[in-house]
Design a protein around this motif. Structure first.
Motif, PDB file in Angstrom:
ATOM      1  N   LEU A  56       0.824  -1.203   0.000  1.00  0.00           N
ATOM      2  CA  LEU A  56       0.000   0.000   0.000  1.00  0.00           C
ATOM      3  C   LEU A  56       0.865   1.263   0.000  1.00  0.00           C
ATOM      4  CD1 LEU A  56      -2.660  -1.188   2.574  1.00  0.00           C
ATOM      5  CD2 LEU A  56      -3.161  -0.559   0.214  1.00  0.00           C
ATOM      6  N   ILE A  57       1.999   1.222   0.712  1.00  0.00           N
ATOM      7  CA  ILE A  57       2.869   2.390   0.798  1.00  0.00           C
ATOM      8  C   ILE A  57       3.632   2.613  -0.511  1.00  0.00           C
ATOM      9  CG2 ILE A  57       4.928   3.336   1.934  1.00  0.00           C
ATOM     10  CD1 ILE A  57       3.954   1.894   4.501  1.00  0.00           C
ATOM     11  N   THR A  58       4.170   1.553  -1.086  1.00  0.00           N
ATOM     12  CA  THR A  58       5.022   1.689  -2.265  1.00  0.00           C
ATOM     13  C   THR A  58       4.265   1.558  -3.582  1.00  0.00           C
ATOM     14  OG1 THR A  58       5.527  -0.680  -2.347  1.00  0.00           O
ATOM     15  CG2 THR A  58       6.953   0.719  -0.977  1.00  0.00           C
ATOM     16  N   GLY A  59       3.100   0.895  -3.555  1.00  0.00           N
ATOM     17  CA  GLY A  59       2.396   0.591  -4.794  1.00  0.00           C
ATOM     18  C   GLY A  59       2.954  -0.611  -5.522  1.00  0.00           C
ATOM     19  N   GLN A  60       3.983  -1.249  -4.972  1.00  0.00           N
ATOM     20  CA  GLN A  60       4.603  -2.417  -5.597  1.00  0.00           C
ATOM     21  C   GLN A  60       3.957  -3.686  -5.036  1.00  0.00           C
ATOM     22  OE1 GLN A  60       7.082  -2.013  -8.116  1.00  0.00           O
ATOM     23  NE2 GLN A  60       6.206   0.023  -7.867  1.00  0.00           N
ATOM     24  N   VAL A  61       3.035  -4.268  -5.792  1.00  0.00           N
ATOM     25  CA  VAL A  61       2.300  -5.452  -5.349  1.00  0.00           C
ATOM     26  C   VAL A  61       3.099  -6.684  -5.736  1.00  0.00           C
ATOM     27  CG1 VAL A  61       0.121  -6.701  -5.464  1.00  0.00           C
ATOM     28  CG2 VAL A  61       0.136  -4.203  -5.646  1.00  0.00           C
ATOM     29  N   GLN A  62       3.603  -7.406  -4.737  1.00  0.00           N
ATOM     30  CA  GLN A  62       4.472  -8.540  -5.000  1.00  0.00           C
ATOM     31  C   GLN A  62       3.645  -9.757  -5.373  1.00  0.00           C
ATOM     32  OE1 GLN A  62       7.876  -8.225  -4.903  1.00  0.00           O
ATOM     33  NE2 GLN A  62       7.901 -10.215  -5.895  1.00  0.00           N
ATOM     34  N   LEU A  63       3.888 -10.294  -6.567  1.00  0.00           N
ATOM     35  CA  LEU A  63       3.147 -11.456  -7.046  1.00  0.00           C
ATOM     36  C   LEU A  63       4.066 -12.670  -7.029  1.00  0.00           C
ATOM     37  CD1 LEU A  63       1.295  -9.766 -10.035  1.00  0.00           C
ATOM     38  CD2 LEU A  63       0.541 -10.023  -7.669  1.00  0.00           C
ATOM     39  N   GLY A  64       4.224 -13.262  -5.873  1.00  0.00           N
ATOM     40  CA  GLY A  64       5.089 -14.420  -5.756  1.00  0.00           C
ATOM     41  C   GLY A  64       6.513 -14.069  -6.131  1.00  0.00           C
ATOM     42  N   TYR A  65       7.119 -14.906  -6.999  1.00  0.00           N
ATOM     43  CA  TYR A  65       8.503 -14.680  -7.411  1.00  0.00           C
ATOM     44  C   TYR A  65       8.613 -13.719  -8.589  1.00  0.00           C
ATOM     45  CZ  TYR A  65       9.509 -18.765  -4.551  1.00  0.00           C
ATOM     46  OH  TYR A  65       9.630 -19.640  -3.512  1.00  0.00           O
ATOM     47  N   ARG A  66       7.486 -13.271  -9.117  1.00  0.00           N
ATOM     48  CA  ARG A  66       7.523 -12.370 -10.257  1.00  0.00           C
ATOM     49  C   ARG A  66       7.959 -10.973  -9.842  1.00  0.00           C
ATOM     50  NH1 ARG A  66       2.095 -13.081 -13.893  1.00  0.00           N
ATOM     51  NH2 ARG A  66       2.693 -14.952 -15.031  1.00  0.00           N
ATOM     52  N   GLN A  67       8.212 -10.152 -10.859  1.00  0.00           N
ATOM     53  CA  GLN A  67       8.455  -8.742 -10.592  1.00  0.00           C
ATOM     54  C   GLN A  67       7.171  -8.127 -10.039  1.00  0.00           C
ATOM     55  OE1 GLN A  67      11.334  -6.981 -10.866  1.00  0.00           O
ATOM     56  NE2 GLN A  67      12.296  -8.960 -11.248  1.00  0.00           N
ATOM     57  N   PRO A  68       7.284  -7.139  -9.151  1.00  0.00           N
ATOM     58  CA  PRO A  68       6.074  -6.535  -8.591  1.00  0.00           C
ATOM     59  C   PRO A  68       5.238  -5.851  -9.666  1.00  0.00           C
ATOM     60  CG  PRO A  68       8.027  -5.930  -7.322  1.00  0.00           C
ATOM     61  CD  PRO A  68       8.510  -6.587  -8.574  1.00  0.00           C
ATOM     62  N   HIS A  69       3.932  -5.863  -9.444  1.00  0.00           N
ATOM     63  CA  HIS A  69       3.029  -5.092 -10.292  1.00  0.00           C
ATOM     64  C   HIS A  69       3.003  -3.668  -9.773  1.00  0.00           C
ATOM     65  CE1 HIS A  69      -0.491  -3.749 -12.463  1.00  0.00           C
ATOM     66  NE2 HIS A  69      -1.036  -3.395 -11.313  1.00  0.00           N
ATOM     67  N   ALA A  70       3.298  -2.701 -10.630  1.00  0.00           N
ATOM     68  CA  ALA A  70       3.392  -1.305 -10.211  1.00  0.00           C
ATOM     69  C   ALA A  70       2.016  -0.656 -10.186  1.00  0.00           C
ATOM     70  CB  ALA A  70       4.313  -0.533 -11.155  1.00  0.00           C
ATOM     71  N   ALA A  71       1.716   0.003  -9.080  1.00  0.00           N
ATOM     72  CA  ALA A  71       0.479   0.764  -8.912  1.00  0.00           C
ATOM     73  C   ALA A  71       0.797   2.000  -8.082  1.00  0.00           C
ATOM     74  CB  ALA A  71      -0.584  -0.096  -8.224  1.00  0.00           C
ATOM     75  N   PRO A  72      -0.047   3.021  -8.111  1.00  0.00           N
ATOM     76  CA  PRO A  72       0.224   4.206  -7.282  1.00  0.00           C
ATOM     77  C   PRO A  72       0.131   3.865  -5.800  1.00  0.00           C
ATOM     78  CG  PRO A  72      -1.415   4.671  -8.982  1.00  0.00           C
ATOM     79  CD  PRO A  72      -1.236   3.184  -8.949  1.00  0.00           C
ATOM     80  N   PRO A  73       0.924   4.499  -4.948  1.00  0.00           N
ATOM     81  CA  PRO A  73       0.738   4.346  -3.500  1.00  0.00           C
ATOM     82  C   PRO A  73      -0.698   4.696  -3.126  1.00  0.00           C
ATOM     83  CG  PRO A  73       2.795   5.486  -3.961  1.00  0.00           C
ATOM     84  CD  PRO A  73       2.063   5.371  -5.271  1.00  0.00           C
ATOM     85  N   ALA A  74      -1.217   4.024  -2.116  1.00  0.00           N
ATOM     86  CA  ALA A  74      -2.638   4.133  -1.786  1.00  0.00           C
ATOM     87  C   ALA A  74      -2.949   5.432  -1.054  1.00  0.00           C
ATOM     88  CB  ALA A  74      -3.065   2.939  -0.934  1.00  0.00           C
ATOM     89  N   GLU A  75      -3.887   6.202  -1.590  1.00  0.00           N
ATOM     90  CA  GLU A  75      -4.355   7.427  -0.938  1.00  0.00           C
ATOM     91  C   GLU A  75      -5.471   7.057   0.044  1.00  0.00           C
ATOM     92  OE1 GLU A  75      -3.141  10.321  -1.006  1.00  0.00           O
ATOM     93  OE2 GLU A  75      -1.897  10.453  -2.796  1.00  0.00           O
ATOM     94  N   ILE A  76      -5.130   6.243   1.027  1.00  0.00           N
ATOM     95  CA  ILE A  76      -6.069   5.751   2.032  1.00  0.00           C
ATOM     96  C   ILE A  76      -5.500   6.095   3.399  1.00  0.00           C
ATOM     97  CG2 ILE A  76      -7.202   3.706   2.994  1.00  0.00           C
ATOM     98  CD1 ILE A  76      -6.780   2.353   0.268  1.00  0.00           C
TER      99      ILE A  76
END
Length: 234
Positions: free
Chosen positions: A135-155
């Motif tokens: 949520l802080i970085t926006g980098q959603v870790q999908l197992g051993y794959r490269q992270p899926h990039a998303a904006p940091p959460a405005e929550i």
């Protein structure tokens, strides 16, 4: 049933509001993941633990809390908020395939089985998802794959979802590279939504200090969290 005690929070936050926010935060992230990943679901299990390995992890940490045998914060939550899900990303790089992983979301975190080939009940098969970091970085870790990039959460990180004062996860993203507090220093800093850091001398009376510096993250852990991490017993 006796409920676990929670630290008192500012800005009029109560336990019910905090719980609602956490559910909303996890639900938002989970919804985004499902839209992006479109992973197939395993048969619905309601709010049950999806495997014996997951059950063992949850029972070791949170069953005593739910049963009122201890008075402390939840690690995961009182029960899963999703069935067991199957998402892309479980294969190791050497496998040369996209692979899948099994995950189950709770009020405060995500339990994972990153290598489904080992079996859902294999010893040591379960790992913990770093939802707060995602949520802080926006980098959603999908197992051993490269992270899926998303904006940091405005929550908002605590309190009511529409509170205009409380910092968001995106606010914390801007402070990730701040210099760590020296070990032994009192923790009395205050962060606002705009990312400004000020000092409240009254917080020094709580006796919280920077206990340990972690080189891998270049952050210091507050003494209250360090003590919790090293607590023993139920």
């Amino acid at each position: 049933m006796r409920r676990p005690t929670r630290p008192r929070k500012a800005h009029g936050v109560n336990a019910e509001g905090d719980s609602v926010l956490r559910r909303e935060s996890v639900a938002l992230l989970l919804g985004a993941l499902l839209v992006v990943l479109a992973g197939p679901l395993l048969p619905a299990r309601g709010t049950e633990l999806g495997s014996e390995a997951l059950r063992q992890v949850w029972e070791r940490t949170d069953r005593p809390v739910r049963e009122g045998r201890v008075s402390r914060a939840w690690v995961w939550g009182p029960a899963p908020i999703t069935p067991l899900l199957r998402e892309p990303g479980g294969a190791a790089p050497a496998a040369g395939a996209a692979g899948e992983r099994w995950v189950q979301y709770f009020d405060k975190g995500r339990l994972e089985i990153p290598d489904p080939a080992s079996g859902a009940d294999a010893p040591g098969a379960v790992t913990a998802g770093l939802l707060a970091l995602e949520l802080i970085t926006g980098q959603v870790q999908l197992g051993y794959r490269q992270p899926h990039a998303a904006p940091p959460a405005e929550i908002a990180i605590v309190g009511d979802a529409d509170d205009p004062v409380v910092p968001t996860y995106a606010t914390l993203n801007a402070r990730l590279r701040d210099a760590p507090l020296p070990v032994g220093s009192p923790v009395r800093q205050v962060l606002d939504r705009a990312g400004r850091v000020t000092s409240d001398p009254a917080l020094g009376a709580l006796g919280v200090t920077a206990a340990v510096h972690i080189p891998e993250t270049n952050h210091s852990i507050a003494s209250v969290f360090w003590e919790y991490l090293h607590a023993s017993g139920p």
